[in-house]
Motif scaffolding. Sequence first.
Motif, PDB file in Angstrom:
ATOM      1  N   ALA A  46     -11.352  -9.390  -3.100  1.00  0.00           N
ATOM      2  CA  ALA A  46     -11.115  -7.989  -2.752  1.00  0.00           C
ATOM      3  C   ALA A  46     -11.531  -7.697  -1.318  1.00  0.00           C
ATOM      4  O   ALA A  46     -11.069  -6.721  -0.720  1.00  0.00           O
ATOM      5  N   PRO A  71       0.835  -1.209   0.000  1.00  0.00           N
ATOM      6  CA  PRO A  71       0.000   0.000   0.000  1.00  0.00           C
ATOM      7  C   PRO A  71       0.865   1.252   0.000  1.00  0.00           C
ATOM      8  O   PRO A  71       2.012   1.238   0.458  1.00  0.00           O
ATOM      9  N   GLU A 107      -5.002  -4.213  -3.122  1.00  0.00           N
ATOM     10  CA  GLU A 107      -6.321  -4.313  -2.484  1.00  0.00           C
ATOM     11  C   GLU A 107      -7.028  -5.628  -2.798  1.00  0.00           C
ATOM     12  O   GLU A 107      -8.263  -5.718  -2.740  1.00  0.00           O
ATOM     13  N   CYS A 143      -1.527  -9.383   0.836  1.00  0.00           N
ATOM     14  CA  CYS A 143      -2.330  -8.327   0.223  1.00  0.00           C
ATOM     15  C   CYS A 143      -1.563  -7.714  -0.934  1.00  0.00           C
ATOM     16  O   CYS A 143      -0.381  -7.384  -0.810  1.00  0.00           O
TER      17      CYS A 143
END
Length: 355
Positions: free
Chosen positions: A102, A58, A167, A164
């Motif tokens: 997701a 992220p 996303e 992850c």
Amino acid sequence: CKFAADCWYPHRPRTSAAGELGERVNLGLQVHKTHLSRFEDFLASQPGITVCGKAQLPVGVKSDHLTILLRADDPSAFAEVLREERFRTALARIYPLSNRHADLDTAVQGAIAEIEPVEGKTFRIQAFPKALERQLGDGPASVSVTHKLALTAKGHTHLLSVVCSDEVYYVGVALREEAPAVDWDQRDSQAICKAYFKMQEALVTSSLSSDIATDRDAGRAWVALDVGASPGGWSQCLMQHGCERVVAIDPGDVATLPGVEHLRCKLQDAVPLLRERGEQADLFVSDVNCSPSEAVEMLLLCLPILRPGARVILTFKKFSGEGKCTSSSFKADQEASMARLADLCGADGTVVHLF
């Protein structure tokens, strides 16, 4: 990038595991960034392995590791390959994966459904990025609350893996006994340092290990020169792979080892001493922090104390004797040095990226 199309920076294309490839992912390999290119070369050479992408962190999250997402035709067999000691410094974790979604809860539920009922089972969480472990293990969003899983750090019966990327959550559950793991412990190893495993890989990859053993069985023992030997990992490995003697040359400290003679001096001072006593080595190895051209110069200096047909292992490092070393200058130096070695040895050498 959070600025999307308005960003001025020319970002490299992202290699996530989207689409059909993402649906086929069944393993995640958490690899140290410094070993990423070598690991990708290794994976490309393995039959039955399809690399689907790399897990994208992220925005704002930093890590020394990346996780490669892949499809293995036989995950268990490939996990055994990954337990080889040459991967000790490169591979941090193996994530067995089976579901993607997701929505994190949906992905977790899909993986848990494969081993229901969950009563009587205990789980340990491993996740990438690491912050996911806290999210899954603590607070109202914990899987112990949302999925009624009993969590424990030790003595677990099952391993819950979560990765992850962009996303999208990749999740898998495996029995503790069947979960692929990298559980090396340096304390259990007798190696002096990590460099030991680099030499071990070089000996095995080049078949020198079997050549030394064959000659030893025939009554001819090998003598090796280890230039830049401190702290002694390469010398230790050479002795354990069948050399009769190793002459370790380094002004620094070298561990006291059976069969290893330490000359505490520079190479320029050691060569006349060895030449005077008629030393003729079968193998020259060097892991000195210097440029490729300087490494070749060291080899040339040692020619009088090497027997005809002696074998050579050199590490080419990104150093420059003149100014800043760029990728292009290093590549040019490496190619020129390999050409010099080919002229010297009468045969082409091989460049191998070691772990």
